[in-house]
Design an enzyme around this catalytic site. Sequence first.
Site, PDB file in Angstrom:
ATOM      1  N   SER A  52      14.560  23.786  35.580  1.00  0.00           N
ATOM      2  CA  SER A  52      15.827  24.149  36.204  1.00  0.00           C
ATOM      3  C   SER A  52      15.625  24.829  37.565  1.00  0.00           C
ATOM      4  O   SER A  52      15.109  24.220  38.484  1.00  0.00           O
ATOM      5  CB  SER A  52      16.625  25.036  35.243  1.00  0.00           C
ATOM      6  OG  SER A  52      17.951  25.189  35.658  1.00  0.00           O
ATOM      7  N   ASP A  93       9.240  19.318  48.854  1.00  0.00           N
ATOM      8  CA  ASP A  93       9.954  18.343  49.685  1.00  0.00           C
ATOM      9  C   ASP A  93       9.909  18.702  51.162  1.00  0.00           C
ATOM     10  O   ASP A  93       9.956  17.817  52.027  1.00  0.00           O
ATOM     11  CB  ASP A  93      11.414  18.244  49.235  1.00  0.00           C
ATOM     12  CG  ASP A  93      11.572  17.371  47.998  1.00  0.00           C
ATOM     13  OD1 ASP A  93      10.556  16.845  47.503  1.00  0.00           O
ATOM     14  OD2 ASP A  93      12.717  17.223  47.527  1.00  0.00           O
ATOM     15  N   LYS A 109      14.587  19.254  34.365  1.00  0.00           N
ATOM     16  CA  LYS A 109      15.996  19.574  34.097  1.00  0.00           C
ATOM     17  C   LYS A 109      16.749  19.598  35.423  1.00  0.00           C
ATOM     18  O   LYS A 109      16.655  20.543  36.190  1.00  0.00           O
ATOM     19  CB  LYS A 109      16.140  20.928  33.396  1.00  0.00           C
ATOM     20  CG  LYS A 109      17.603  21.293  33.076  1.00  0.00           C
ATOM     21  CD  LYS A 109      17.700  22.631  32.357  1.00  0.00           C
ATOM     22  CE  LYS A 109      19.163  22.977  32.054  1.00  0.00           C
ATOM     23  NZ  LYS A 109      19.949  23.307  33.234  1.00  0.00           N
TER      24      LYS A 109
END
Length: 565
Positions: free
Chosen positions: A297, A308, A322
Site C-alpha cells: 500500500s 519511477d 496492493k
Amino acid sequence: MKRFCKVRWIALLLLIVAGTAFLSFKNSDNRSFQLAKNIDIFSSIVKELDLLYVDTIDANKTIREGIDAMLYSLDPYTAYYPEDDQSELEQMLKNTYGGIGSIITWNTKLKRSMIGEPYEGMPAAKAGLKAGDILMAIDGQDLEGKNNQEISEMLRGQAGTSFKLTVQRPGVEKPLEFELVRRAIELPIIPYYTKLENNVGYINLSTFSGKPAREFKQAFLDLKKQGITSLVIDLRNNGGGLLDEAVDIANYFLPRGKTLVTTRGKIEQINMSYKTLREPIDLDIPLAVLVNSSTASASEILAGSLQDLDRAVIVGTRTYGKGLVQTTRSLPYGGQMKITTSKYYIPSGRCVQAIDYKHRNADGSVGRIPDSLTTVFHTAAGREVRDGGGVTPDIQVEQEKLPNILFYLVNDNLIFDYATQYCLKHETIADAQHFELTDADYADFKEMVRKADFKYDQQTEKILKSLKEMAEFEGYLKDASGEFEALEKKLQHNLDHDLDYFAKDIRNMISIEILKRYYYQKGSIIQQLKDDPDLKEALKVLGDTEKYHSLLSPKATADPAVAEK
C-alpha cells in the site's frame, strides 16, 4: 437534395442520441430495480428466519456475518465497523488505541493468555509487566476459558480508566497484582534508526498510520547532523497507512511540484492527484529502500515513486502488490464502512495491484496477475518497470528459507519459554549490538527441548510417505522396496542432528526473543540487522557510486549500425 441529405443525417443523429439515452435510462432503471429487489429479498429472509427458524436467531450476529461475507466477496479491504466495534478502524487510521501497550499471546500448555511483548514506555512496561506473565484475572474476574481476542478487548478501553491485573509470573510463587491506567497507545512508527558503517544512515519505518512524515523528518535531520552521506530506508513488513504521509516523505527527496500518485475510481469526485507541495530536504543523498513481500500500500507508493523517478535503488524481494485505495463512509447508528473506491497509479503510470478481485476463478478464489499479462512502463530516465505485481526491486535478493523445525519451536513456545527462563537467571545482559548467545546457553536450550518431548513433522518424511503410497498404487513398490527402506533409515527423525544442523537460524531466533525482553522492539531489529542479506546488498551498492548510478540509468541498447559491422 443536399439540404434533404443534411436534414436526414441530423434526424438520424438525433435518433441515435435519443436511443442511447433511452437505453442508458433503461439500464439504469433496471439496475435500480435489481438493487431494490435484492434488498427486499434479503429483508424478507431475515424476517422469516426470525419468525419461523427452529431456534431463536441472534439478529446482530446473523446479519453481521451476512454483511461481512458480502463485503469480503469484493476484496479483503472493504469492511463494516459497527458503533461498538471501531477500535480496529481507529487504530488503523490514527495508529492509536486505548490500552496497556502490549502484544498478548497464547500459552498452549496452560491454555491462558500471557504477555508476549510489552512496548517500550507504555503502561504495561512502566508498571513492570514482563513477557511470559500469565494473565489470571482483571478486576477480580477469572480469565480462564477466555481467548486472546476476548482478553484483548477487556484490556482495551477509554484512555484514563484504570483496572487491576493479576498475573502469575514464572519463577515467582504467588500471583502478582498490578494497577494499570489505560492510555492512548501509539505503536512505534520508527522503532529504530542509526548511523551504520561508512556514514550510511538507516531508518526503520514500520507504518504510515499516525504522523510518520513528521517522525521520519526528525530522524533524518538527526542522522544528517551525525554526518551521514547516504541513507537506507527499511520498509520491510510495513503494511501501509495514509497515502498523504507517503507523499510527504517522498517529498523530502524529490523536487516540489512532482505528481507522485493519481487515484481513479467510478465517480469523478474520487479521482485525485497528489503532488509534492514543499521544498525538499535533500535532492542528492544516495538512497536505498529495502522491501519484501509484506511491503504494501502506502509503502509501495513511497518505494514505487522513488523508483519511477529514479531517485532510489530498491533492494529485496517483490512487494505485496496492493494498488487499491480505501475511504471511510459514515453509516446509520454510528457505524463506519471502509470501502475500496479507487486504484492508485504512481509516476510512470503503472498500478501495482497484483490481484484482480473482479475476475475470480470458478471456485471463487483469486490469484496474482501473471507476469505475462503485465504491461511495460518507463521511469523518468527510461528504465523499464512493470505494473500488476507490486514493485520489483532493482536488486533482487534471494531469501533464505527458514527450516521447518524453527516453525514448530516457535509455535510450541519453546523459544519463548527459554527466553523467559533466561531472563530469570540474567538480570542484565550486554547491549543489543554486542549480545551473543553462548554455546553453553544453546546447550541449555537443547536440553530443555529434549525434556519437553518435542515432536515435529519433517517434510521429507511426509513426501517419502506420499511417494511410497503412490509407488504402491502404481505397482512399483515391490521392486523398489529395498531403496525405500534404505532411504527411510537415512531420513529417520533425529532431533539432535536437526538442532545442530539448523543451529544458526535457531540461535538467531532465540537471541531476538531475549533482546526483546531487555531492549524491546529496538533490540530485536538490531539483532536481525547483524546478518541481513538485504542490508548487505544496500550497503554494497551505496558504497559503489558507479554501480549506484548505473542502476538508476536505462540499460544501453546496441547501436544497429555498429552491430552490422
